[in-house]
Design a protein around this motif. Structure first.
Motif, PDB file in Angstrom:
ATOM      1  N   LEU A 196     -10.103   1.381  -2.547  1.00 46.76           N
ATOM      2  CA  LEU A 196      -9.048   0.371  -2.651  1.00 46.76           C
ATOM      3  C   LEU A 196      -9.632  -1.035  -2.558  1.00 46.76           C
ATOM      4  O   LEU A 196     -10.573  -1.280  -1.797  1.00 46.76           O
ATOM      5  N   THR A 244       0.861  -1.186   0.000  1.00 45.28           N
ATOM      6  CA  THR A 244       0.000   0.000   0.000  1.00 45.28           C
ATOM      7  C   THR A 244       0.895   1.233   0.000  1.00 45.28           C
ATOM      8  O   THR A 244       1.887   1.276   0.738  1.00 45.28           O
ATOM      9  N   SER A 268      -2.804   4.113  -2.995  1.00 51.38           N
ATOM     10  CA  SER A 268      -2.938   3.025  -3.965  1.00 51.38           C
ATOM     11  C   SER A 268      -2.534   1.721  -3.289  1.00 51.38           C
ATOM     12  O   SER A 268      -1.891   1.726  -2.236  1.00 51.38           O
ATOM     13  N   ASN A 323      -3.069  10.888  -1.837  1.00 57.29           N
ATOM     14  CA  ASN A 323      -3.673   9.845  -2.663  1.00 57.29           C
ATOM     15  C   ASN A 323      -3.055   8.513  -2.282  1.00 57.29           C
ATOM     16  O   ASN A 323      -1.858   8.429  -2.006  1.00 57.29           O
ATOM     17  N   GLY A 380      -9.548   8.383  -2.153  1.00 52.20           N
ATOM     18  CA  GLY A 380      -9.588   7.076  -2.794  1.00 52.20           C
ATOM     19  C   GLY A 380      -9.395   5.898  -1.876  1.00 52.20           C
ATOM     20  O   GLY A 380      -9.354   4.753  -2.347  1.00 52.20           O
TER      21      GLY A 380
END
Length: 482
Positions: A137, A101, A114, A112, A133
């Motif tokens: 995920l 992560t 991901s 941000n 966001g």
């Protein structure tokens, strides 16, 4: 015959017991199965729900792993009285290997994320912290022990950087980016040191510290502060704004470990003169005030404001320019230093009161304005002293507001103490009342709306036997009729 009759009775009895069992015992067994099923699914990492119908159990929801699902099914299989277990509708999330992560911070402070997230609760926590966001995920199992504590430590470390990245891959934490001072870089490393035991950390932090306090500060009564350059880390942009009593500044700002002695105190003293300014530019080089340029509000004494400003800035010379007023008459603005709404009238920014005009109210407001700053004159003279010009500016807005209504006029009264000749005191009071009237007329108040009257020493409000009483009796009053 007796045998047949007995058989009929026996069959009826068995049917009755079966019916009693279905109606009396059935719901009780179902409730017991439901309670046991809920207990078996309560510890699931994600939401797994057990639906009981009769003696059948159906599972729905998300399982963290095949092992977790198998454990729950095994526990349900031991529930007494159940008939069957259906878990075909349970989704098992995939296993991520390696479990990765990443969090990215842009120069504007936005975040941000991901990679993978272990559960919905962790995603919601990140989203609430401003991580865009996080709730989008994909869920994945396989996160190492104390993953949330490790990721939180990394996010805290990234917060000290101007911009950068934090990546957590299995038990390896990597932090990179730019810190605006050595202090912030150290704060990032300290936060990363809070990683749980067993995690490896790697840092690559570039320090962008100019090592000197050099900046240009611009103040505007409408837009507030604009700041460009390097300022002390110990003060920061919020500290500068707080010292001046203003909102946070805009502009290109970096911080430095370098210091500027007395900067906070200087800005606090400067805040006292901001209400008298229509603009200010302050340039600091290598921790020293190099240049100051100001615009004084129309109607104020430049020499007086300049002396106060120069004292606040360490007695440096201040250059003054004419106020730039690029607005139509009647334009209103919100003065950020005073919080007051002002209206442009005859080249002056006058405070615009917000109340319904009435004679008694206007008279009371004029008294309130002079509670802390009274109109004063040079000794034995009708010449206004310099500090009184700011009071006149404040009163001009009130007089304009209160005389705009039809028929409203104000009587400006001059009053003296009893020292000296009575006739001379009367003449002085008339001259002083007219001086105030003329000063207000110079700010665009209609002379036809103002009457100046001298009362001399005839209307004292305190004893003339003490200096305090005599000072109270030397005053200017405003009374409205209409």
């Amino acid at each position: 015959m007796r045998i047949i009759l007995g058989s009929i009775v026996m069959i009826a009895g068995i049917g009755g017991l079966t019916l009693w069992g279905a109606t009396e015992r059935g719901p009780g067994v179902e409730d017991q199965i439901r309670v046991a099923a809920e207990a078996a699914t309560r510890g699931a990492v994600h939401s797994i729900k057990a639906i009981v119908s009769g003696r059948d159990i159906t599972l729905t929801g998300i399982a963290d792993t095949e092992e977790e699902l198998a454990t729950i099914v095994a526990a349900l299989d031991k529930v007494e009285g159940h008939r069957g277990i259906n878990f075909d509708t349970v989704d098992v999330i995939p296993v991520a290997d390696p479990y990765s992560t990443a969090l990215a911070k842009a120069g504007d402070g936005s975040l941000n994320v991901s990679g993978f997230i272990p559960n919905a609760a962790a995603a919601a926590t990140l989203e609430q912290a401003g991580v865009v966001g996080a709730t989008d995920l994909p869920l994945a199992s396989g996160a190492p022990d104390q993953w949330e504590a490790a990721f939180t430590a990394g996010a805290d470390a990234l917060a000290s950087l101007d911009h950068g990245n934090f990546a957590l891959t299995s038990t390896k934490a990597m932090l990179s980016g730019v810190a605006l001072s050595a202090q912030r870089a150290e704060a990032a490393r300290s936060a990363l040191a809070n990683m749980p035991s067993g995690y490896e950390t790697v840092t690559e932090i570039e320090v962008n510290d100019p090592g000197v306090v050099t900046f240009e500060l611009r103040y505007d009564p409408v837009t507030g502060l604009d700041l460009d350059g390097s300022i002390p880390e110990t003060l920061g942009p919020d500290g500068i704004a707080a010292a001046m009593g203003l909102p946070a500044p805009s502009g290109e700002i970096v911080t430095t470990d370098a210091a500027m002695e007395g900067l906070g105190d200087m800005l606090t003293e400067l805040s006292a003169v901001l209400p008298d300014l229509n603009g200010l530019t302050l340039r600091v080089e290598d921790g020293q005030v190099a240049e100051a340029t100001a615009q004084v509000l129309p109607g104020l004494d430049i020499a007086l404001v300049g002396s106060v400003l120069s004292e606040a800035l360490g007695r440096i010379s201040v250059d003054f320019t004419d106020p730039v007023i690029d607005a139509e008459p009647g334009t209103t603005r919100q003065n950020i230093a005073t919080g007051e709404t002002e209206v442009l009238h005859e080249g002056h920014w006058l405070v615009k009161p917000d109340f319904d005009v009435a004679g008694a109210v206007c008279t009371e407001r004029a008294q309130d304005l002079q509670e802390e700053r009274r109109i004063g004159f040079l000794t034995g003279s009708a010449e206004l002293d310099k500090p009184s010009l700011a009071v006149i500016n404040d009163l001009a807005g009130l007089v304009l507001h209160c005389t705009q209504a039809y028929g409203m006029r104000v009587t400006i009264g001059g009053h003296t103490d009893s020292d000296g000749d009575e006739n001379e005191n009367f003449a002085l009071s008339v001259a002083r009342a007219n001086a105030v009237r003329n000063a207000l007329a110079a700010r665009g108040i209609s002379p036809q709306k103002m009457v100046a009257i001298g009362y001399g020493e005839t209307e004292p409000i305190a004893s003339n036997d003490t200096e305090e009483g005599r000072a109270a009796n030397r005053r200017t009053t405003f009374d409205w009729q209409g």
